[in-house]
Design a protein around this motif. Structure first.
Motif, PDB file in Angstrom:
ATOM      1  N   UNK A 239       0.835  -1.212   0.000  1.00  0.00           N
ATOM      2  CA  UNK A 239       0.000   0.000   0.000  1.00  0.00           C
ATOM      3  C   UNK A 239       0.865   1.254   0.000  1.00  0.00           C
ATOM      4  N   UNK A 240       2.012   1.199  -0.667  1.00  0.00           N
ATOM      5  CA  UNK A 240       2.903   2.363  -0.703  1.00  0.00           C
ATOM      6  C   UNK A 240       2.135   3.607  -1.136  1.00  0.00           C
ATOM      7  N   UNK A 241       2.120   4.654  -0.306  1.00  0.00           N
ATOM      8  CA  UNK A 241       1.301   5.835  -0.600  1.00  0.00           C
ATOM      9  C   UNK A 241       1.910   6.726  -1.682  1.00  0.00           C
ATOM     10  N   UNK A 242       1.059   7.442  -2.382  1.00  0.00           N
ATOM     11  CA  UNK A 242       1.499   8.420  -3.377  1.00  0.00           C
ATOM     12  C   UNK A 242       1.577   9.783  -2.694  1.00  0.00           C
ATOM     13  N   UNK A 243       2.707  10.043  -2.056  1.00  0.00           N
ATOM     14  CA  UNK A 243       2.907  11.276  -1.298  1.00  0.00           C
ATOM     15  C   UNK A 243       4.239  11.898  -1.691  1.00  0.00           C
ATOM     16  N   UNK A 244       4.460  13.135  -1.249  1.00  0.00           N
ATOM     17  CA  UNK A 244       5.707  13.820  -1.579  1.00  0.00           C
ATOM     18  C   UNK A 244       6.844  13.325  -0.688  1.00  0.00           C
ATOM     19  N   UNK A 245       8.054  13.672  -1.065  1.00  0.00           N
ATOM     20  CA  UNK A 245       9.215  13.267  -0.275  1.00  0.00           C
ATOM     21  C   UNK A 245       9.148  13.816   1.156  1.00  0.00           C
ATOM     22  N   UNK A 246       8.890  15.115   1.352  1.00  0.00           N
ATOM     23  CA  UNK A 246       8.785  15.615   2.731  1.00  0.00           C
ATOM     24  C   UNK A 246       7.680  14.925   3.525  1.00  0.00           C
ATOM     25  N   UNK A 247       6.564  14.631   2.858  1.00  0.00           N
ATOM     26  CA  UNK A 247       5.466  13.948   3.537  1.00  0.00           C
ATOM     27  C   UNK A 247       5.869  12.539   3.944  1.00  0.00           C
ATOM     28  N   UNK A 248       6.650  11.870   3.096  1.00  0.00           N
ATOM     29  CA  UNK A 248       7.080  10.506   3.432  1.00  0.00           C
ATOM     30  C   UNK A 248       8.014  10.520   4.639  1.00  0.00           C
ATOM     31  N   UNK A 249       8.889  11.499   4.676  1.00  0.00           N
ATOM     32  CA  UNK A 249       9.811  11.615   5.819  1.00  0.00           C
ATOM     33  C   UNK A 249       9.040  11.893   7.111  1.00  0.00           C
ATOM     34  N   UNK A 250       8.079  12.799   7.030  1.00  0.00           N
ATOM     35  CA  UNK A 250       7.278  13.137   8.205  1.00  0.00           C
ATOM     36  C   UNK A 250       6.426  11.950   8.649  1.00  0.00           C
ATOM     37  N   UNK A 251       5.874  11.212   7.696  1.00  0.00           N
ATOM     38  CA  UNK A 251       5.044  10.056   8.026  1.00  0.00           C
ATOM     39  C   UNK A 251       5.870   8.959   8.684  1.00  0.00           C
ATOM     40  N   UNK A 252       7.063   8.728   8.155  1.00  0.00           N
ATOM     41  CA  UNK A 252       7.921   7.720   8.769  1.00  0.00           C
ATOM     42  C   UNK A 252       8.276   8.131  10.196  1.00  0.00           C
ATOM     43  N   UNK A 253       8.672   9.384  10.369  1.00  0.00           N
ATOM     44  CA  UNK A 253       9.052   9.867  11.698  1.00  0.00           C
ATOM     45  C   UNK A 253       7.881   9.841  12.671  1.00  0.00           C
ATOM     46  N   UNK A 254       6.656   9.959  12.145  1.00  0.00           N
ATOM     47  CA  UNK A 254       5.461   9.923  12.995  1.00  0.00           C
ATOM     48  C   UNK A 254       5.068   8.496  13.361  1.00  0.00           C
ATOM     49  N   UNK A 255       5.695   7.515  12.694  1.00  0.00           N
ATOM     50  CA  UNK A 255       5.434   6.123  13.032  1.00  0.00           C
ATOM     51  C   UNK A 255       4.372   5.449  12.208  1.00  0.00           C
ATOM     52  N   UNK A 256       4.049   5.985  11.017  1.00  0.00           N
ATOM     53  CA  UNK A 256       2.990   5.390  10.194  1.00  0.00           C
ATOM     54  C   UNK A 256       3.517   4.661   8.959  1.00  0.00           C
TER      55      UNK A 256
END
Length: 422
Positions: A239-256
């Motif tokens: 289910x790899x999301x279609x998001x921007x690079x900054x969003x992916x970094x923030x999502x990973x850091x948020x634990x999702x």
């Protein structure tokens, strides 16, 4: 006595004016403010403390390597080109072709202790073109995998034995996907620098970008077919999301996001963003099971000199030596996550030796040094445009617009049209 005092006073004023007039100001351009701004200022401040006759003046940071190139090219036209810039390892060729960069060979030959300054031939090769040295590596990266150990445990995986192959990564990502609708198994940072991770996928399958004579596209062979289908698998089997690079970094850091494949350059920033929210692990870039000639491209940037002014060149040489030397490299590694372009700090316990022992996540990229290769620079005036073309076609795969092998064929055709002689 009065005349003598007046004469002394005038002499002091004249001397002070001469010293002030001789102070050299170097304009310096770098990119990625969120990664590099603080460490560049730290390095510059220490350099200026030791070189009071030189002032380092930073220009507004570029957002990415491609923009960094464009700023210099525009500056060459308008007369506002920076004296020094930090360019992606694959962009030196552009400036050499346009005579907008200063060869460093003469400066190196004048150094009486050059061999003792920590610049290995392999790292220096990143800044060589047509037999000349044009840059000193400041930050060196390879793609790695970041992992959320907590999510992996919840999915039944072992964070101390992370998968080394893509089959294992996708299998683990699917298990993390099953943890809930708000959790994503993986994110592959496909758009970083336009084509860096495309090169990583092709190189790790034993392929190349172009033929040896650089006249024909070569990434549409078996290595490219495997690479494009793997990219497609990431978005169709997980289910790899279609998001921007900054969003992916923030999502990973948020634990999702469970697994995040991107550059080691972000390790410092991501570690600070994660904090104590979960246990962060890293491992090497996943490789195909059947490749015997896997390579990963060396990302990062190097310091280069543009100014034609001889006095500024001399000052610029001292500055880039300091920035890429043992002190500058130590600051850079601790602040970012990149590897040093200098051999001395990792061997010195007081610089990076103990740091690496205490921070094992930083070793993932270091372990890939044996398979590191050059980040390929496409030839000709369309080099930057080729990068954009590749990125656009990769986006079509990620957004599931067409059959991946058909997209690869069209990508190859579009790049071929932009090569010299076409």
């Amino acid at each position: 006595m009065k005349k003598l005092l007046i004469a002394i006073g005038l002499a002091v004023l004249l001397f002070s004016g001469t010293v002030e007039a001789e102070k050299i100001t170097l304009s310096v351009l770098h990119e990625k403010a969120f990664v590099f701004k603080d460490v560049h200022h730290q390095i510059a401040n220490e350099f200026m403390a030791n070189h009071p006759d030189v002032e380092i003046k930073f220009l507004a940071p570029a957002k990415a390597y491609e923009e960094c190139v464009q700023i210099v090219l525009r500056g060459a036209i308008t007369g506002s080109m920076p004296d020094v810039s930090y360019q992606g390892h694959n962009r030196v060729r552009i400036f050499v072709d346009r005579d907008l960069i200063v060869p460093l060979d003469g400066f190196i030959e004048a150094e009486t202790d050059w061999k003792e300054q920590g610049y290995s031939p392999s790292i220096l090769s990143l800044g060589r073109h047509q037999g000349k040295q044009y840059g000193l590596a400041f930050a060196v990266s390879t793609p790695i995998m970041y992992a959320n150990a907590d999510l992996i445990k919840q999915a039944g995986g072992d964070p101390d034995n992370l998968p080394k192959t893509w089959d294992g990564v996708i299998d683990l990502a699917k298990k993390i996907d099953n943890l809930g609708d708000t959790v994503f198994g993986m994110y592959f940072d496909w758009s970083i620098t336009g084509n860096w991770l495309w090169q990583a996928l092709v190189f790790s399958n034993g392929g190349t970008m172009l033929t040896e004579d650089e006249k024909k596209v070569a990434f549409d062979g078996q290595a490219g077919i495997k690479a494009i289908n793997l990219l497609s698998d990431m978005v169709t089997k997980t289910t790899m999301p279609n998001i921007t690079r900054p969003e992916s970094r923030q999502s990973f850091a948020a634990g999702t996001i469970g697994l995040h494949i991107t550059s080691t350059s972000q390790l410092g920033a991501v570690t600070r963003m994660v904090g104590d929210k979960f246990e962060l692990k890293t491992t090497t870039f996943p490789l195909p099971e059947d490749s015997l000639n896997s390579k990963v491209p060396a990302g990062g940037n190097m310091a280069v000199i543009h100014t034609k002014d001889k006095k500024k060149q001399k000052a610029a040489w001292e500055y880039i030596k300091f920035a890429t030397g043992k002190i500058g490299s130590t600051y850079m590694v601790k602040s970012t996550g990149y590897m040093a372009g200098n051999e001395i700090p990792p061997k010195d316990p007081d610089l990076l030796g103990n740091f690496y022992k205490e921070n094992p996540n930083y070793m993932a990229s270091v372990r890939q040094l044996p398979i590191m290769t050059q980040w390929y620079a496409f030839p000709g005036k369309n080099g930057l445009k080729i990068t954009d073309v590749i990125k656009d076609h990769m986006q079509r795969v990620v957004t599931k617009q067409d059959d991946p092998e058909k997209i690869l064929k069209e990508m190859a055709q579009d790049v071929q049209k932009l090569l010299p002689g076409n």
